[in-house]
Design a protein around this motif. Structure first.
Motif, PDB file in Angstrom:
ATOM      1  N   ILE A 196       0.837  -1.203   0.000  1.00  0.00           N
ATOM      2  CA  ILE A 196       0.000   0.000   0.000  1.00  0.00           C
ATOM      3  C   ILE A 196       0.872   1.254   0.000  1.00  0.00           C
ATOM      4  CG2 ILE A 196      -1.607   1.362   1.409  1.00  0.00           C
ATOM      5  CD1 ILE A 196      -2.980  -1.235   2.191  1.00  0.00           C
ATOM      6  N   ILE A 197       1.971   1.226   0.754  1.00  0.00           N
ATOM      7  CA  ILE A 197       2.900   2.366   0.750  1.00  0.00           C
ATOM      8  C   ILE A 197       3.409   2.621  -0.663  1.00  0.00           C
ATOM      9  CG2 ILE A 197       5.118   3.248   1.565  1.00  0.00           C
ATOM     10  CD1 ILE A 197       4.693   1.541   4.101  1.00  0.00           C
ATOM     11  N   ILE A 198       3.852   1.561  -1.338  1.00  0.00           N
ATOM     12  CA  ILE A 198       4.375   1.687  -2.701  1.00  0.00           C
ATOM     13  C   ILE A 198       3.306   2.245  -3.634  1.00  0.00           C
ATOM     14  CG2 ILE A 198       5.138   0.352  -4.716  1.00  0.00           C
ATOM     15  CD1 ILE A 198       6.665  -1.459  -2.728  1.00  0.00           C
ATOM     16  N   ASN A 199       2.075   1.733  -3.509  1.00  0.00           N
ATOM     17  CA  ASN A 199       0.970   2.185  -4.349  1.00  0.00           C
ATOM     18  C   ASN A 199       0.721   3.683  -4.164  1.00  0.00           C
ATOM     19  OD1 ASN A 199      -1.273   2.133  -6.084  1.00  0.00           O
ATOM     20  ND2 ASN A 199      -2.666   1.610  -4.421  1.00  0.00           N
ATOM     21  N   PHE A 200       0.709   4.132  -2.913  1.00  0.00           N
ATOM     22  CA  PHE A 200       0.490   5.551  -2.633  1.00  0.00           C
ATOM     23  C   PHE A 200       1.611   6.409  -3.211  1.00  0.00           C
ATOM     24  CE2 PHE A 200      -3.003   4.465  -0.022  1.00  0.00           C
ATOM     25  CZ  PHE A 200      -3.633   5.636   0.395  1.00  0.00           C
ATOM     26  N   LEU A 201       2.858   5.996  -2.982  1.00  0.00           N
ATOM     27  CA  LEU A 201       3.985   6.792  -3.460  1.00  0.00           C
ATOM     28  C   LEU A 201       4.007   6.863  -4.989  1.00  0.00           C
ATOM     29  CD1 LEU A 201       6.868   5.702  -1.043  1.00  0.00           C
ATOM     30  CD2 LEU A 201       5.206   7.555  -0.794  1.00  0.00           C
ATOM     31  N   GLU A 235      10.664   9.946  -4.047  1.00  0.00           N
ATOM     32  CA  GLU A 235      11.335   9.052  -5.001  1.00  0.00           C
ATOM     33  C   GLU A 235      12.356   8.163  -4.291  1.00  0.00           C
ATOM     34  OE1 GLU A 235      12.919  11.835  -7.782  1.00  0.00           O
ATOM     35  OE2 GLU A 235      11.138  11.798  -9.079  1.00  0.00           O
ATOM     36  N   GLU A 236      13.090   8.748  -3.361  1.00  0.00           N
ATOM     37  CA  GLU A 236      14.092   7.994  -2.601  1.00  0.00           C
ATOM     38  C   GLU A 236      13.428   6.898  -1.768  1.00  0.00           C
ATOM     39  OE1 GLU A 236      16.901   8.864   1.261  1.00  0.00           O
ATOM     40  OE2 GLU A 236      16.717  10.454  -0.248  1.00  0.00           O
ATOM     41  N   ASP A 237      12.327   7.252  -1.089  1.00  0.00           N
ATOM     42  CA  ASP A 237      11.610   6.267  -0.275  1.00  0.00           C
ATOM     43  C   ASP A 237      11.060   5.145  -1.143  1.00  0.00           C
ATOM     44  OD1 ASP A 237      12.135   7.802   1.935  1.00  0.00           O
ATOM     45  OD2 ASP A 237      10.088   8.550   2.172  1.00  0.00           O
ATOM     46  N   LEU A 238      10.475   5.497  -2.271  1.00  0.00           N
ATOM     47  CA  LEU A 238       9.892   4.492  -3.162  1.00  0.00           C
ATOM     48  C   LEU A 238      10.959   3.515  -3.645  1.00  0.00           C
ATOM     49  CD1 LEU A 238       7.510   3.371  -4.754  1.00  0.00           C
ATOM     50  CD2 LEU A 238       7.971   5.086  -6.531  1.00  0.00           C
ATOM     51  N   LYS A 239      12.100   4.037  -4.046  1.00  0.00           N
ATOM     52  CA  LYS A 239      13.189   3.180  -4.516  1.00  0.00           C
ATOM     53  C   LYS A 239      13.643   2.219  -3.417  1.00  0.00           C
ATOM     54  CE  LYS A 239      17.987   3.402  -6.132  1.00  0.00           C
ATOM     55  NZ  LYS A 239      19.136   4.310  -6.465  1.00  0.00           N
ATOM     56  N   ASN A 240      13.830   2.726  -2.204  1.00  0.00           N
ATOM     57  CA  ASN A 240      14.329   1.894  -1.111  1.00  0.00           C
ATOM     58  C   ASN A 240      13.302   0.861  -0.646  1.00  0.00           C
ATOM     59  OD1 ASN A 240      16.791   3.246  -1.077  1.00  0.00           O
ATOM     60  ND2 ASN A 240      16.108   4.759   0.411  1.00  0.00           N
ATOM     61  N   ILE A 241      12.036   1.251  -0.619  1.00  0.00           N
ATOM     62  CA  ILE A 241      11.005   0.307  -0.179  1.00  0.00           C
ATOM     63  C   ILE A 241      10.782  -0.774  -1.233  1.00  0.00           C
ATOM     64  CG2 ILE A 241       8.563   0.062   0.453  1.00  0.00           C
ATOM     65  CD1 ILE A 241       8.779   2.911   1.659  1.00  0.00           C
TER      66      ILE A 241
END
Length: 219
Positions: A158-163, A206-212
Motif C-alpha cells: 500500500i505504501i508503494i501504491n500511494f507513493l 522518489e528515494e523512499d519508493l526506490k528503497n522500499i
C-alpha cells in the motif's frame, strides 16, 4: 534602523522561554546561529540538567529544517541515542521535519516542541535506559514505521501504491475511492496523509519508493 527579519522577530519569543540562548548571523555560512544553554526540568519544574546546544538555521527560514547540535557531550555518541558522532541531533524523523518546513517552521515552537522534548527524553533514557515515548527505528525501518504508524498505510504494498500514484499525480479527486482499499472516498480516508506525503518533496518520495521497492524484492 534596519528592518528586523522574520527570524529576529521570532527569536523575541524564544528569549522569553529560553533566556540562556542567544543568536548571531554567520555571513560565511549564511546561517543564523542560536547558541547557549538549555535547562531541562521535569513536569513539576524541578531542575534535571543543562545542555550546551547550537542550532543552525539557514537563511531561507522559516522554510528550512534547523540543524541541532549538542556540545556538552552528555549524550552517548551512538546511533541508538539518535545523535551522530559530531553531535548532530535527530529531534524527529526527517519526513516530519520536511513537512513542517514546507508549511513554515516557527523557531520558538520548534525549540519547545522538538528540541526541548528531545533533550528531556535523553535525560530520561540516561536514568531509565529507555525513552519515555515513541521511538522510531533506524534508517529504512524507521521510514517504513513512519508510513505505517503515522500515516496508517498498513503494508509495504500500500505504501508503494500511494507513493507511485502521488509521483504520477494519478489521485484524480477527493471523491474517488481511496487506494488503501477501505472503500471510502479519499476525502473521508487518507486525504490528510496524501497531502502530508506531498509536502515532504518529490526527491524524498522518489528515494523512499526506490528503497522500499528494494526491500520488497528481498522479501
Amino acid at each position: 534602523m534596519p528592518k528586523k527579519s522574520k527570524f529576529e522577530k521570532d527569536f523575541l519569543a524564544v528569549e522569553e522561554f529560553f533566556p540562556k540562548l542567544s543568536y548571531f548571523w554567520n555571513s560565511k555560512s549564511k546561517h543564523w546561529i542560536v547558541k547557549g544553554e538549555l535547562d531541562i526540568c521535569d513536569t513539576e519544574g524541578d531542575y534535571w540538567e543543562t545542555f550546551h546546544i547550537i542550532i543552525g538555521i539557514p537563511q531561507c527560514y522559516p522554510h528550512c529544517v534547523p540543524i541541532v547540535l549538542e556540545n556538552s557531550k552528555l549524550i552517548p555518541r551512538d546511533i541508538d541515542w539518535h545523535i551522530s558522532q559530531e553531535g548532530v541531533c535527530c529531534v524527529d524523523i526527517e519526513h516530519n521535519l520536511l513537512a513542517m518546513a514546507k508549511r513554515g517552521i516557527n523557531l520558538n515552537s520548534f525549540i519547545r516542541e522538538k528540541v526541548y522534548p528531545y533533550f528531556a527524553n535523553q535525560i530520561y533514557k540516561l536514568s531509565e535506559e529507555k525513552y519515555a515515548g515513541k521511538e522510531y527505528s533506524h534508517h529504512l525501518d524507521g521510514i517504513i514505521q513512519y508510513y505505517i504508524e503515522d500515516l496508517k498505510l498498513i503494508s509495504l504494498e500500500i505504501i508503494i501504491n500511494f507513493l507511485e500514484r502521488i509521483l504520477s499525480n494519478s489521485f484524480i479527486g477527493r471523491n474517488n475511492k481511496c487506494p488503501c482499499g477501505s472503500g471510502k472516498k479519499i476525502k473521508d480516508c487518507h486525504l490528510d496523509e496524501i497531502n502530508t506525503i506531498k509536502s515532504i518533496g518529490r526527491k524524498k518520495i522518489e528515494e523512499d519508493l526506490k528503497n522500499i521497492r528494494s526491500k520488497v524484492s528481498l522479501i
